[in-house]
Design an enzyme around this catalytic site. Sequence first.
Site, PDB file in Angstrom:
ATOM      1  N   HIS A 130      15.821  14.717  -0.052  1.00  0.00           N
ATOM      2  CA  HIS A 130      14.694  13.905   0.447  1.00  0.00           C
ATOM      3  C   HIS A 130      13.419  14.341  -0.284  1.00  0.00           C
ATOM      4  O   HIS A 130      13.232  15.528  -0.572  1.00  0.00           O
ATOM      5  CB  HIS A 130      14.548  14.096   1.955  1.00  0.00           C
ATOM      6  N   GLY A 179       6.314   6.723   4.645  1.00  0.00           N
ATOM      7  CA  GLY A 179       5.309   7.085   5.645  1.00  0.00           C
ATOM      8  C   GLY A 179       3.931   6.506   5.381  1.00  0.00           C
ATOM      9  O   GLY A 179       2.956   6.909   6.005  1.00  0.00           O
ATOM     10  N   SER A 206       8.940   2.975   4.713  1.00  0.00           N
ATOM     11  CA  SER A 206       8.199   2.094   5.613  1.00  0.00           C
ATOM     12  C   SER A 206       9.013   0.871   6.063  1.00  0.00           C
ATOM     13  O   SER A 206       8.477  -0.230   6.224  1.00  0.00           O
ATOM     14  CB  SER A 206       6.872   1.657   4.965  1.00  0.00           C
ATOM     15  N   GLY A 251      12.309   6.300   8.666  1.00  0.00           N
ATOM     16  CA  GLY A 251      11.596   7.460   9.204  1.00  0.00           C
ATOM     17  C   GLY A 251      10.824   7.076  10.455  1.00  0.00           C
ATOM     18  O   GLY A 251      11.358   7.001  11.563  1.00  0.00           O
ATOM     19  N   GLY A 252       9.544   6.774  10.285  1.00  0.00           N
ATOM     20  CA  GLY A 252       8.637   6.529  11.413  1.00  0.00           C
ATOM     21  C   GLY A 252       9.173   5.542  12.444  1.00  0.00           C
ATOM     22  O   GLY A 252       9.121   5.810  13.654  1.00  0.00           O
ATOM     23  N   GLU A 292      14.277   5.799  -2.204  1.00  0.00           N
ATOM     24  CA  GLU A 292      13.044   5.878  -1.417  1.00  0.00           C
ATOM     25  C   GLU A 292      11.859   6.108  -2.357  1.00  0.00           C
ATOM     26  O   GLU A 292      11.584   7.267  -2.748  1.00  0.00           O
ATOM     27  CB  GLU A 292      13.122   7.043  -0.433  1.00  0.00           C
ATOM     28  N   ASN A 304      15.884   9.005  10.265  1.00  0.00           N
ATOM     29  CA  ASN A 304      15.450  10.356   9.883  1.00  0.00           C
ATOM     30  C   ASN A 304      14.255  10.712  10.760  1.00  0.00           C
ATOM     31  O   ASN A 304      13.150  10.235  10.527  1.00  0.00           O
ATOM     32  CB  ASN A 304      15.069  10.364   8.392  1.00  0.00           C
ATOM     33  N   TRP A 305      14.511  11.518  11.765  1.00  0.00           N
ATOM     34  CA  TRP A 305      13.425  11.879  12.704  1.00  0.00           C
ATOM     35  C   TRP A 305      12.429  12.855  12.097  1.00  0.00           C
ATOM     36  O   TRP A 305      11.384  13.114  12.675  1.00  0.00           O
ATOM     37  CB  TRP A 305      14.008  12.517  13.974  1.00  0.00           C
ATOM     38  N   LYS A 306      12.784  13.463  10.977  1.00  0.00           N
ATOM     39  CA  LYS A 306      11.963  14.537  10.389  1.00  0.00           C
ATOM     40  C   LYS A 306      11.708  15.610  11.465  1.00  0.00           C
ATOM     41  O   LYS A 306      12.583  15.842  12.293  1.00  0.00           O
ATOM     42  CB  LYS A 306      10.675  13.969   9.805  1.00  0.00           C
ATOM     43  N   GLU A 325      10.542  14.885   0.655  1.00  0.00           N
ATOM     44  CA  GLU A 325       9.762  15.947   1.318  1.00  0.00           C
ATOM     45  C   GLU A 325      10.393  17.312   1.064  1.00  0.00           C
ATOM     46  O   GLU A 325       9.693  18.324   1.012  1.00  0.00           O
ATOM     47  CB  GLU A 325       9.626  15.637   2.824  1.00  0.00           C
TER      48      GLU A 325
HETATM   49  C1  PEP Z   1      11.891   8.716   5.146  1.00  0.00           C
HETATM   50  O1  PEP Z   1      11.211   9.715   5.291  1.00  0.00           O
HETATM   51  O2  PEP Z   1      13.053   8.818   4.796  1.00  0.00           O
HETATM   52  C2  PEP Z   1      11.258   7.423   5.394  1.00  0.00           C
HETATM   53  C3  PEP Z   1      11.801   6.381   4.867  1.00  0.00           C
HETATM   54  O3  PEP Z   1      10.108   7.425   6.164  1.00  0.00           O
HETATM   55  P1  PEP Z   1       9.283   6.126   6.645  1.00  0.00           P
HETATM   56  O4  PEP Z   1      10.279   5.103   7.131  1.00  0.00           O
HETATM   57  O5  PEP Z   1       8.385   6.617   7.706  1.00  0.00           O
HETATM   58  O6  PEP Z   1       8.555   5.613   5.434  1.00  0.00           O
END
Ligand code: PEP
Length: 244
Positions: free
Chosen positions: A90, A166, A205, A226-227, A160, A9-11, A92
Amino acid sequence: MTQRLVIANWKMNGDLAFVEALASSLPSLANVQTVIAPPAVYALRLAELAQEVFKVGLQDVGRHESGAHTGEVSAAMARDLGASVVLVGHSERRSEHAEDDAAVAAKCEQITAAELMPVICVGETLAERESGKAIDRVRAQVMAQRQCLRNAKEVAIAYEPIWAIGTGKSATATEAVQMHQAIRGALEEVAPLAAPEIRILYGGSVNAENAPELFAYSDIQGVLVGGASLDTEQFAAIIRAAAN
Ligand code: PEP
């Protein structure tokens, strides 16, 4: 449920140069299905480059089929762009755009009607975890999607915990497994026929270091990243961990 699912997930990150670079740098492994969910505007180019190495996903779609909804992208448009997977719910989106379970259900319906695979994101806040309400909260989010879970040809759940997204503070494998088992129980209650085929992913994370421990558990059938998905070497290492 033979393949593990690894979703990036590049956001709101990345650019065209990153799209081009990523496409040639990922491993193709028989027992792992990789999905890249870039910002929607990059999906078409990514799909052109995907070959058989990965599938393309979108991070969200609109809750309507079409019409006067400025700024929205429909599920049918996602399919036109070459996407076959769509994230929905999600945290967010739930917090920044006030999307509740009803909105998630409406989007899910659009996604399945377009014959795409929804990945339904669920998770509890830190306050809910600390007050012992995490399992009830997440079970309720899963059960609110019963129609989608029953109707979709293919669907996955991404657990999640919001406090792990994040933050660099992943849930422990034990915490993740406990919640995945609770989700599995909820799926068996609301969608008994579909449940055995529904993969449950962990997100929050995930990185190249903690991925091998998560994948040691059969209850964790994939990850949403994500990150760490913005670092191609690290993301490739997560895909390799999923294969082991
Ligand atoms: C996400 O936003 O779906 C996510 C899991 O982010 P991160 O891996 O950065 O925690």
